[in-house]
Design a protein around this motif. Structure first.
Motif, short mmCIF file in Angstrom:
data_model
loop_
_atom_site.label_atom_id
_atom_site.label_comp_id
_atom_site.label_asym_id
_atom_site.label_seq_id
_atom_site.Cartn_x
_atom_site.Cartn_y
_atom_site.Cartn_z
N ALA A 72 50.49 40.65 41.20
CA ALA A 72 50.25 41.01 39.59
C ALA A 72 48.83 40.86 39.24
O ALA A 72 48.12 41.36 38.60
CB ALA A 72 50.87 40.07 38.76
N ALA A 73 48.22 39.87 40.09
CA ALA A 73 46.89 39.44 39.93
C ALA A 73 46.08 40.97 40.38
O ALA A 73 44.81 40.87 39.69
CB ALA A 73 46.50 38.20 40.44
N GLU A 74 46.32 41.24 41.53
CA GLU A 74 45.65 42.42 42.02
C GLU A 74 45.74 43.75 40.83
O GLU A 74 44.92 44.34 40.66
CB GLU A 74 46.40 42.89 43.45
N LEU A 99 42.27 32.61 41.27
CA LEU A 99 41.96 34.10 40.95
C LEU A 99 40.42 34.34 40.52
O LEU A 99 40.05 33.33 39.78
CB LEU A 99 42.71 34.27 39.65
N GLU A 100 39.99 35.32 41.22
CA GLU A 100 38.47 35.75 40.80
C GLU A 100 38.59 37.18 40.56
O GLU A 100 39.02 38.07 41.19
CB GLU A 100 37.55 35.31 42.02
N ARG A 105 39.66 46.21 45.86
CA ARG A 105 41.05 46.25 45.70
C ARG A 105 41.89 46.26 46.98
O ARG A 105 41.50 46.91 47.93
CB ARG A 105 41.53 47.42 45.16
N ASN A 106 43.05 45.43 47.21
CA ASN A 106 44.11 45.37 48.02
C ASN A 106 44.96 46.46 47.72
O ASN A 106 46.09 46.35 46.93
CB ASN A 106 44.77 44.06 48.18
N ASP A 107 44.90 47.52 48.28
CA ASP A 107 45.80 48.82 47.75
C ASP A 107 47.29 48.52 48.14
O ASP A 107 48.12 48.73 47.33
CB ASP A 107 45.59 50.07 48.56
#
Length: 323
Positions: A72-74, A99-100, A105-107
């Motif tokens: 969800a953070a992504e 979280l930063e 992006r981590n697809d």
């Protein structure tokens, strides 16, 4: 970067986290948010002392919730890094997620985030279509990506495992502690936690079967009967070590596997009752012919969409001053 996560982001993050599976849908998590750090704790008020005396299933659930939080953070544009069981003096603190904001992006996590609302435990019969080889490989890779191993069982191993299920059921006949505990969480109409009768699925016409009959009440034992698959697709999820942090790892691997399966149109349910006894758990791991510690027995298959189980409001999982 702002000093505090926006409340609407916290709500989205925790709604995803609590959508993770937990034994009997106890939802044994609580969270504390400080700045851009989310701590994942066990909720000691939601234990299962008869069926999960060591808390292993709770830690697996916490790992699954942590993985959903990362996905969800992504989706919100945050990168994450995390530590597991960071402070031995705080045994209920299992993970710390930082979280930063990031442009990278981590697809894969982004893609899996979209599957969270659709994943649920499916206790209905699957069709007879075997899983495609590429799906099996994708599920193996999903477990490996989180530090665990998924082992598919052959026909001989499946029969041996069903014998262990029978052994478990025989042991439980006179164990009123387990039956009473399960009846507290399973059956009836439920709108916040536990497993409602509507999510139990049909009873199997054969026994033992590769589906766990969770029914505890007389009415639930009168459910319709259906024939389940003769050759179930069963796999064992394990880790090499078995410390609390390894159990959290197993939970993260479990959720990545389940979301990967959901993306492929594959549902899952669990056949974990032999894992509740140490000697049978050892026998389950031997079926993999690999060293390690079994954490989950998963049945995969293709079924129609069915109703999942409800979750408590997000505010219930936060300290009063943060809710």
């Amino acid at each position: 970067m702002s000093e505090q996560l926006p409340k609407e982001h916290v709500d989205i993050l925790l709604a995803a986290a609590i959508a993770a599976p937990s034994m009997h849908n106890t939802q044994p998590w609580r969270f504390e948010v400080e700045g851009h750090v989310i701590d994942v704790y066990l909720d000691g008020s939601r234990t299962l002392p008869a069926e999960d005396p060591t808390g292993r299933a709770m830690r697996i659930a916490a790992g699954a919730a942590t993985f959903n939080l990362r996905c969800a953070a992504e989706n919100l544009g945050y990168g994450t890094w995390f530590g597991l069981a960071p402070y031995p003096e705080e045994p209920d603190l299992l993970a710390r997620v930082v979280l930063e904001p990031t442009g990278a992006r981590n697809d894969d996590l982004l893609d899996l985030a979209a599957q969270i609302p659709y994943r649920h435990t499916d206790r209905h019969p699957a069709d007879a279509t075997p899983l495609a080889d590429d799906v099996r490989v994708a599920l193996l890779q999903a477990a490996y990506a989180e530090g665990a191993e998924l082992t598919w069982l052959g026909e001989t191993e499946v029969h041996t495992l069903l014998d262990l299920v029978l052994d478990t059921d025989l042991r439980e006949i006179h164990d009123w502690h387990r039956r009473t505990e399960r009846s507290h969480w399973v059956g009836g109409e439920r709108t916040a936690d536990g497993i409602p009768s509507s999510a139990l699925g049909p009873r199997s016409t054969s026994y033992p079967a590769a589906v766990r009959d969770m029914g505890t009440r007389p009415a639930d034992r009168l459910r319709d009967e259906r024939q389940f698959e003769e050759r179930p697709e069963l796999a064992i999820l394990s880790t090499y070590f078995d410390d609390p942090a390894d159990q959290v790892v197993a939970g993260a691997a479990l959720e990545r596997v389940l979301l990967t399966a959901t993306r492929a149109g594959v549902s899952a349910s669990f056949l974990n009752q032999p894992l509740e006894y140490d000697d049978l758990r050892t026998k389950v791991q031997r079926l993999t012919q690999r060293p390690g510690n079994a954490h989950m027995i998963i049945r995969f298959g293709r079924t129609r969409t069915h109703t999942g189980t409800a979750r408590r409001p997000v505010a219930d999982f936060l300290p009063e001053e943060q809710s």
